[in-house]
Design an enzyme around this catalytic site. Structure first.
Site, short mmCIF file in Angstrom:
data_model
loop_
_atom_site.label_atom_id
_atom_site.label_comp_id
_atom_site.label_asym_id
_atom_site.label_seq_id
_atom_site.Cartn_x
_atom_site.Cartn_y
_atom_site.Cartn_z
N ASP A 44 -10.30 10.72 -5.64
CA ASP A 44 -11.64 11.68 -5.89
C ASP A 44 -11.41 12.89 -6.83
O ASP A 44 -12.06 13.81 -7.14
CB ASP A 44 -12.21 12.29 -4.61
CG ASP A 44 -11.13 13.17 -3.68
OD1 ASP A 44 -9.90 12.45 -3.64
OD2 ASP A 44 -11.54 14.21 -3.15
N ASP A 85 0.76 -1.24 -0.11
CA ASP A 85 -0.03 0.08 0.00
C ASP A 85 1.11 1.32 0.05
O ASP A 85 1.65 1.41 0.91
CB ASP A 85 -0.87 0.10 1.31
CG ASP A 85 -2.09 0.88 1.31
OD1 ASP A 85 -2.40 1.54 -0.02
OD2 ASP A 85 -2.33 1.55 2.25
N LYS A 108 -1.06 22.76 -7.46
CA LYS A 108 -0.58 23.87 -8.29
C LYS A 108 0.59 23.28 -9.18
O LYS A 108 0.98 22.46 -9.11
CB LYS A 108 0.20 24.76 -7.43
CG LYS A 108 -0.72 25.73 -6.41
CD LYS A 108 0.24 26.50 -5.77
CE LYS A 108 -0.55 27.45 -4.71
NZ LYS A 108 0.37 27.75 -3.51
N ASP A 142 -1.75 12.58 -2.60
CA ASP A 142 -1.88 13.78 -2.53
C ASP A 142 -1.97 14.61 -4.02
O ASP A 142 -0.99 14.31 -4.73
CB ASP A 142 -0.54 14.38 -1.68
CG ASP A 142 -0.37 14.25 -0.27
OD1 ASP A 142 -1.77 14.01 0.26
OD2 ASP A 142 0.49 13.91 0.31
N GLU A 162 5.29 4.83 3.57
CA GLU A 162 5.00 6.21 3.87
C GLU A 162 6.13 6.89 4.09
O GLU A 162 7.14 6.53 4.59
CB GLU A 162 4.02 6.05 5.17
CG GLU A 162 3.64 7.48 5.90
CD GLU A 162 2.92 8.29 4.91
OE1 GLU A 162 1.92 7.83 4.34
OE2 GLU A 162 3.27 9.48 4.87
N ASN A 205 10.42 7.54 0.57
CA ASN A 205 9.96 8.33 -0.45
C ASN A 205 9.49 7.41 -1.78
O ASN A 205 10.64 7.38 -2.56
CB ASN A 205 10.90 9.62 -0.76
CG ASN A 205 10.19 10.55 -1.61
OD1 ASN A 205 9.19 10.31 -2.31
ND2 ASN A 205 10.92 11.64 -1.72
#
Ligand SMILES: C[S@@+](CC[C@H](N)C(=O)[O-])C[C@H]1O[C@@H](n2cnc3c(N)ncnc32)[C@H](O)[C@@H]1O
Length: 207
Positions: A154, A40, A122, A118, A65, A92
């Site tokens: 989403d 994951d 921008k 995320d 993570e 990372n």
């Protein structure tokens, strides 16, 4: 114990996050290293794989993570729950996933999930997005034949960008899906559902 407090976002291009993690040795982190591996990416507090690891004892679950305190917290929760098929790694993923997975045996990686990464809205921050060509190449190379990649978000433009990166790989077959195929929802999925926002999701299978 209270939840660990962390920054909401970290910049993956900052010098602190430009590191090569040592390659994982599955026998050092799981009780039965031969079980199929479920990965994951961007797992945050890891509640999704924590529940999945409780439900699916015949798979090993690895959460990756970038916010280190969440990795420590996830490993503490795994120990407290006696889950020997669950582990978290500080990495990372946009630049170092290949190092992390370097030593995993061929054919062991059966499932990869990328859920609500995320968006970095921008344009000048686009390079911070976790799913880039390098990550896709690494995931597809390590995935076992017949292995699955599940991607959901989403954010429509991000869905398009991520799906196109996977669609550009010749040895992946896309399966259109409307529902999350897993019995557990991530924190973010639950929040998005509560707000009744649309979710864009798809699945790829390696041929
Ligand atoms: C919006 S959260 C979604 C968390 C979870 N997947 C969910 O659906 O609830 C995105 C997560 O990805 C992590 N992340 C962002 N960039 C990353 C990177 N380059 N490598 C690993 N994790 C990353 C963030 O720290 C955050 O925990």
């Amino acid at each position: 114990m209270p939840r660990v407090r962390v920054h909401q976002h970290v910049n993956p291009l900052a010098p602190f996050y430009r590191f090569e993690p040592p390659p994982i040795e599955l026998s050092g982190i799981f009780a039965d290293a031969a079980l199929p591996l479920f990965l994951d990416l961007g797992c945050a507090r890891g509640r999704f794989i924590l529940k999945m690891a409780e439900l699916e004892k015949q798979q090993n679950f690895l959460g990756v993570e970038i916010r280190e305190p969440l990795v420590a917290e996830g490993n503490r929760l795994a120990r407290e729950a006696d889950l020997t098929n669950l582990h978290f790694e500080f990495c990372n993923a946009m630049m170092a996933l290949d190092h992390l997975l370097e030593n995993i045996p061929e054919g062991i990686l059966q499932t990869v999930t990328i859920q609500f990464p995320d968006p970095w809205f921008k344009k000048k921050h686009a390079k911070r997005r976790m799913v880039n060509a390098e990550l896709v190449e690494t995931v597809v190379r390590h995935l076992a034949p017949g292995g699955r990649i599940f991607v959901q978000t989403d954010i429509e433009f991000l869905a398009r960008e991520m799906f196109d990166l996977f669609r550009s790989r010749e040895n992946l077959r896309e399966i259109s899906i409307t529902e999350n195929p897993f019995p557990v929802k991530t924190e973010r999925e639950k929040a998005v559902e509560e707000k009744e926002l649309p979710v864009f999701r798809t699945m790829f299978v390696k041929e």
